[in-house]
Design a protein around this motif. Structure first.
Motif, PDB file in Angstrom:
ATOM      1  N   PHE A 264       7.801  12.767  10.272  1.00 16.04           N
ATOM      2  CA  PHE A 264       7.129  11.495  10.507  1.00 16.04           C
ATOM      3  C   PHE A 264       7.883  10.310   9.895  1.00 16.04           C
ATOM      4  O   PHE A 264       7.379   9.189   9.883  1.00 16.04           O
ATOM      5  N   PHE A 265       9.092  10.561   9.393  1.00 13.92           N
ATOM      6  CA  PHE A 265       9.869   9.490   8.775  1.00 13.92           C
ATOM      7  C   PHE A 265      10.139   8.341   9.748  1.00 13.92           C
ATOM      8  O   PHE A 265       9.947   7.175   9.425  1.00 13.92           O
ATOM      9  N   VAL A 266      10.590   8.690  10.944  1.00 12.17           N
ATOM     10  CA  VAL A 266      10.968   7.662  11.921  1.00 12.17           C
ATOM     11  C   VAL A 266       9.749   6.809  12.295  1.00 12.17           C
ATOM     12  O   VAL A 266       9.827   5.579  12.352  1.00 12.17           O
ATOM     13  N   GLU A 267       8.618   7.475  12.540  1.00 15.96           N
ATOM     14  CA  GLU A 267       7.394   6.742  12.871  1.00 15.96           C
ATOM     15  C   GLU A 267       7.011   5.788  11.748  1.00 15.96           C
ATOM     16  O   GLU A 267       6.652   4.626  11.993  1.00 15.96           O
TER      17      GLU A 267
ATOM     18  N   PRO B  35       4.848  11.488   2.409  1.00 18.43           N
ATOM     19  CA  PRO B  35       4.283  12.572   3.220  1.00 18.43           C
ATOM     20  C   PRO B  35       4.166  13.874   2.437  1.00 18.43           C
ATOM     21  O   PRO B  35       5.072  14.244   1.688  1.00 18.43           O
ATOM     22  N   LYS B  36       3.036  14.532   2.586  1.00 24.18           N
ATOM     23  CA  LYS B  36       2.834  15.822   1.924  1.00 24.18           C
ATOM     24  C   LYS B  36       2.982  16.944   2.942  1.00 24.18           C
ATOM     25  O   LYS B  36       2.793  16.751   4.140  1.00 24.18           O
ATOM     26  N   HIS B  37       3.319  18.108   2.458  1.00 21.56           N
ATOM     27  CA  HIS B  37       3.504  19.252   3.346  1.00 21.56           C
ATOM     28  C   HIS B  37       2.154  19.757   3.854  1.00 21.56           C
ATOM     29  O   HIS B  37       1.190  19.851   3.096  1.00 21.56           O
ATOM     30  N   GLY B  38       2.102  20.090   5.137  1.00 19.55           N
ATOM     31  CA  GLY B  38       0.892  20.641   5.725  1.00 19.55           C
ATOM     32  C   GLY B  38       1.110  22.054   6.219  1.00 19.55           C
ATOM     33  O   GLY B  38       2.195  22.626   6.065  1.00 19.55           O
TER      34      GLY B  38
ATOM     35  N   ILE C 137       8.915   4.449   9.386  1.00 13.31           N
ATOM     36  CA  ILE C 137       9.867   3.337   9.263  1.00 13.31           C
ATOM     37  C   ILE C 137       9.653   2.332  10.392  1.00 13.31           C
ATOM     38  O   ILE C 137       9.669   1.118  10.181  1.00 13.31           O
ATOM     39  N   THR C 138       9.417   2.841  11.593  1.00 11.78           N
ATOM     40  CA  THR C 138       9.174   1.967  12.746  1.00 11.78           C
ATOM     41  C   THR C 138       7.945   1.091  12.531  1.00 11.78           C
ATOM     42  O   THR C 138       7.907  -0.069  12.935  1.00 11.78           O
ATOM     43  N   LYS C 139       6.947   1.647  11.849  1.00 10.24           N
ATOM     44  CA  LYS C 139       5.710   0.895  11.610  1.00 10.24           C
ATOM     45  C   LYS C 139       5.808  -0.060  10.429  1.00 10.24           C
ATOM     46  O   LYS C 139       4.872  -0.830  10.185  1.00 10.24           O
ATOM     47  N   GLY C 140       6.907   0.009   9.685  1.00 11.27           N
ATOM     48  CA  GLY C 140       7.088  -0.966   8.614  1.00 11.27           C
ATOM     49  C   GLY C 140       7.163  -0.419   7.207  1.00 11.27           C
ATOM     50  O   GLY C 140       7.091  -1.194   6.243  1.00 11.27           O
ATOM     51  N   ALA C 141       7.320   0.900   7.047  1.00  8.55           N
ATOM     52  CA  ALA C 141       7.455   1.460   5.699  1.00  8.55           C
ATOM     53  C   ALA C 141       8.695   0.897   5.020  1.00  8.55           C
ATOM     54  O   ALA C 141       9.768   0.826   5.626  1.00  8.55           O
TER      55      ALA C 141
ATOM     56  N   GLY D  71       0.819  -1.199   0.000  1.00  9.17           N
ATOM     57  CA  GLY D  71       0.000   0.000   0.000  1.00  9.17           C
ATOM     58  C   GLY D  71       0.852   1.248   0.000  1.00  9.17           C
ATOM     59  O   GLY D  71       2.081   1.186   0.055  1.00  9.17           O
ATOM     60  N   VAL D  72       0.187   2.388  -0.072  1.00  9.04           N
ATOM     61  CA  VAL D  72       0.864   3.685  -0.007  1.00  9.04           C
ATOM     62  C   VAL D  72      -0.024   4.622   0.806  1.00  9.04           C
ATOM     63  O   VAL D  72      -1.257   4.548   0.741  1.00  9.04           O
ATOM     64  N   THR D  73       0.598   5.499   1.581  1.00  6.98           N
ATOM     65  CA  THR D  73      -0.176   6.472   2.342  1.00  6.98           C
ATOM     66  C   THR D  73       0.604   7.757   2.528  1.00  6.98           C
ATOM     67  O   THR D  73       1.844   7.760   2.505  1.00  6.98           O
ATOM     68  N   THR D  74      -0.139   8.842   2.708  1.00  5.08           N
ATOM     69  CA  THR D  74       0.454  10.153   2.970  1.00  5.08           C
ATOM     70  C   THR D  74       0.429  10.497   4.458  1.00  5.08           C
ATOM     71  O   THR D  74       0.925  11.545   4.852  1.00  5.08           O
ATOM     72  N   ASP D  75      -0.158   9.627   5.261  1.00  6.45           N
ATOM     73  CA  ASP D  75      -0.348   9.898   6.691  1.00  6.45           C
ATOM     74  C   ASP D  75       0.263   8.755   7.492  1.00  6.45           C
ATOM     75  O   ASP D  75      -0.154   7.597   7.354  1.00  6.45           O
ATOM     76  N   SER D  76       1.230   9.077   8.340  1.00  4.66           N
ATOM     77  CA  SER D  76       1.957   8.036   9.081  1.00  4.66           C
ATOM     78  C   SER D  76       1.055   7.241  10.014  1.00  4.66           C
ATOM     79  O   SER D  76       1.391   6.124  10.405  1.00  4.66           O
ATOM     80  N   ARG D  77      -0.097   7.780  10.377  1.00  3.57           N
ATOM     81  CA  ARG D  77      -1.019   7.049  11.250  1.00  3.57           C
ATOM     82  C   ARG D  77      -1.607   5.826  10.566  1.00  3.57           C
ATOM     83  O   ARG D  77      -2.115   4.915  11.231  1.00  3.57           O
ATOM     84  N   PHE D  78      -1.540   5.794   9.230  1.00  7.06           N
ATOM     85  CA  PHE D  78      -2.117   4.678   8.476  1.00  7.06           C
ATOM     86  C   PHE D  78      -1.062   3.708   7.949  1.00  7.06           C
ATOM     87  O   PHE D  78      -1.382   2.777   7.215  1.00  7.06           O
ATOM     88  N   ILE D  79       0.190   3.925   8.320  1.00  6.64           N
ATOM     89  CA  ILE D  79       1.267   3.060   7.844  1.00  6.64           C
ATOM     90  C   ILE D  79       1.083   1.632   8.363  1.00  6.64           C
ATOM     91  O   ILE D  79       0.780   1.412   9.534  1.00  6.64           O
ATOM     92  N   LYS D  80       1.297   0.668   7.449  1.00  7.79           N
ATOM     93  CA  LYS D  80       1.334  -0.744   7.812  1.00  7.79           C
ATOM     94  C   LYS D  80       2.593  -1.364   7.216  1.00  7.79           C
ATOM     95  O   LYS D  80       3.267  -0.758   6.371  1.00  7.79           O
ATOM     96  N   GLU D  81       2.921  -2.553   7.659  1.00  8.77           N
ATOM     97  CA  GLU D  81       4.076  -3.262   7.131  1.00  8.77           C
ATOM     98  C   GLU D  81       3.961  -3.385   5.612  1.00  8.77           C
ATOM     99  O   GLU D  81       2.923  -3.784   5.078  1.00  8.77           O
ATOM    100  N   GLY D  82       5.031  -2.974   4.907  1.00 10.35           N
ATOM    101  CA  GLY D  82       5.058  -3.088   3.456  1.00 10.35           C
ATOM    102  C   GLY D  82       4.535  -1.874   2.712  1.00 10.35           C
ATOM    103  O   GLY D  82       4.406  -1.908   1.492  1.00 10.35           O
TER     104      GLY D  82
END
Length: 472
Positions: free
Chosen positions: A45-48, A34-37, A50-54, A18-29
């Motif tokens: 949010f890079f570390v979060e 991330p888009k600018h807000g 990667i920790t979640k499996g990006a 999958g792909v997401t722009t929001d780290s809260r929705f990251i899953k393994e794989g």
């Protein structure tokens, strides 16, 4: 699909899930893009992620020392569109997709549409109260999910052989590109009234944002428009439109309406026929408006007429919409999501019809939202309720006292039918203490939301649960 199929310069056979722009929705794989807000750059949010499996990050600037591949692109929006189409294809093409927009009524219209369509084929619902499919409800962070989540959900619906999906389409969702490039089979316009002017500035801009949904119809898509609303006139140049109404002549008009305690009967007059003596288990005028568009769609999709009559008598209770709280006291308690001037006025008018005695209103206004509606809501509350308790409602970064003072800014100095209690739970307890036999306590603004937000912190909270727990 594997990563090197998306980026041939990467020698990676990792599966892309999958792909997401929001780290809260990251899953393994997942790929993280991330888009600018307004208040962040995205790389925080890079570390979060990667920790979640990006397994890879796509960004528009080089950031050193990452432990996953970084793909630098010039245009994040363009790259997101490419990734969505490659990873998910166009899953909305395999759905009959219904988009519901308008200031009020979105949740009811979308929920009832799903209920009726579920008796034709499998149906799903996306909105304020969550994501519903296969008899399960999942939390939803936004009324209209972010674009990546919509693609993921539609793909999930396809896998589960779901034919229909109804979704609430908010103006903020449209403005924030959450439905970009998605095509709908039906687009419903419920109404437009004062709301979100902090974002749109004017009612005209607010309407133009809503109008974008109706330009995203499939080739044979249909617009369903409330003709009794002022803004219906702006759809006259479209060909693929049908109108519904209670008062104006239209393609589908409710006539001979009779309101009773707990139900309503009416005839639905179409161009070539009349469905006579429809009976629905709702007794509010605004709910008749909410019921007609789902009926139109169900008819277009070929529902059995006898079945339709049976289903309308037993429409499900919609959580947080004029919902009665089962308390054991000599007065009644209701919660409602009403948080706009129009919806607050409507719900107070309807609750008055149920009341044998006084109506006690507990309500506030959310922080970080449209400030211009606050005095209007204060005026409406004091006009239509017998007693009003002003309280907090998700103040976010604002001071609750400032919000309430704005709500009271146009109040007559002689007005004495209100009290200010900042703590929301204490405000509800006070309402219980002053309520008399046959009074009605109405708590508005949050419905069945399960959080309270203050100072950038969300805590678990529920009006419904707190009301059940009150002991006096």
């Amino acid at each position: 699909m594997i990563l090197k199929e998306l980026y041939d310069f990467l020698d990676s056979n990792k599966e892309v899930r999958g792909v997401t722009t929001d780290s809260r929705f990251i899953k393994e794989g997942y790929i993280f893009l991330p888009k600018h807000g307004k208040n962040f750059l995205g790389n925080e949010f890079f570390v979060e992620a990667i920790t979640k499996g990006a397994i890879a990050i796509v960004y528009d600037e080089y950031i050193p020392n990452l432990v996953v591949p970084l793909i630098v692109v010039d245009d994040l929006d363009k790259e997101l569109k490419r990734l969505l189409n490659l990873i998910y294809r166009k899953p909305f093409e395999n759905l009959k997709l219904i988009g519901v927009t308008g200031t009020d009524g979105k949740t009811s219209v979308s929920t009832i549409s799903t209920y009726l369509l579920n008796h034709i084929s499998k149906a799903a619902n996306i909105g304020t109260n969550g994501i519903f499919y296969n008899n399960q409800i999942y939390d939803n962070l936004f009324t209209t999910p972010i674009l990546c989540e919509n693609y993921r959900l539609f793909t999930e619906f396809n896998k589960n052989n779901i034919k229909y999906a109804s979704m609430e389409v908010s103006s903020e969702g449209i403005a924030n590109h959450r439905i970009d490039n998605i095509l709908f089979d039906y687009a419903i316009f419920t109404n437009l009234s004062h709301e979100h002017l902090n974002t749109h500035k004017t009612m005209h801009n607010y309407f133009l944002t809503k109008l974008k949904l109706f330009k995203q119809l499939k080739k044979d898509g249909l617009m369903i428009i409330n003709k009794d609303d002022y803004y219906a006139r702006f759809f006259e140049d479209f060909d693929n439109v049908v109108y519904y109404s209670l008062f104006s002549p239209s393609d589908f008009q409710a006539i001979n309406i009779k309101y009773y305690n707990g139900y309503t009967t009416f005839d639905l007059k179409a161009k070539d026929y009349i469905l006579k003596d429809l009976k629905v288990n709702r007794s509010e005028e605004y709910n008749i408006y909410n019921i007609i568009p789902p009926i139109i769609i169900a008819l277009k999709e070929g529902i059995d007429i006898k079945l339709l009559y049976e289903l309308l008598v037993d429409l499900p209770i919609i959580p947080g919409r004029m919902e009665k709280v089962p308390v054991k006291y000599p007065f009644d308690v209701y919660i409602d999501f009403a948080h706009t001037p129009n919806s607050l006025k409507n719900v107070l008018i309807e609750i008055r019809k149920k009341a044998q005695n006084d109506v006690i209103l507990v309500f506030g206004a959310a922080g970080g939202k449209d400030k211009s509606k606050r005095p209007l809501m204060g005026e409406i509350a004091l006009k239509y309720a017998d007693f009003v308790i002003f309280t907090s409602e998700d103040p976010r970064l604002e001071k609750p006292t400032d919000i309430i003072n704005q709500m009271l800014s146009t109040t007559n100095s002689n007005q004495n039918n209100y009290k200010v209690i900042i703590d929301r739970t204490e405000a509800m307890i006070y309402a219980f203490k002053v309520a008399k036999k046959n009074d009605i306590i109405l708590v508005t603004g949050k419905g069945r939301e399960n959080y309270f937000e203050e100072n950038n912190v969300r805590i678990n909270y529920s009006d419904f649960d707190h009301l059940l727990d009150i002991r006096i």
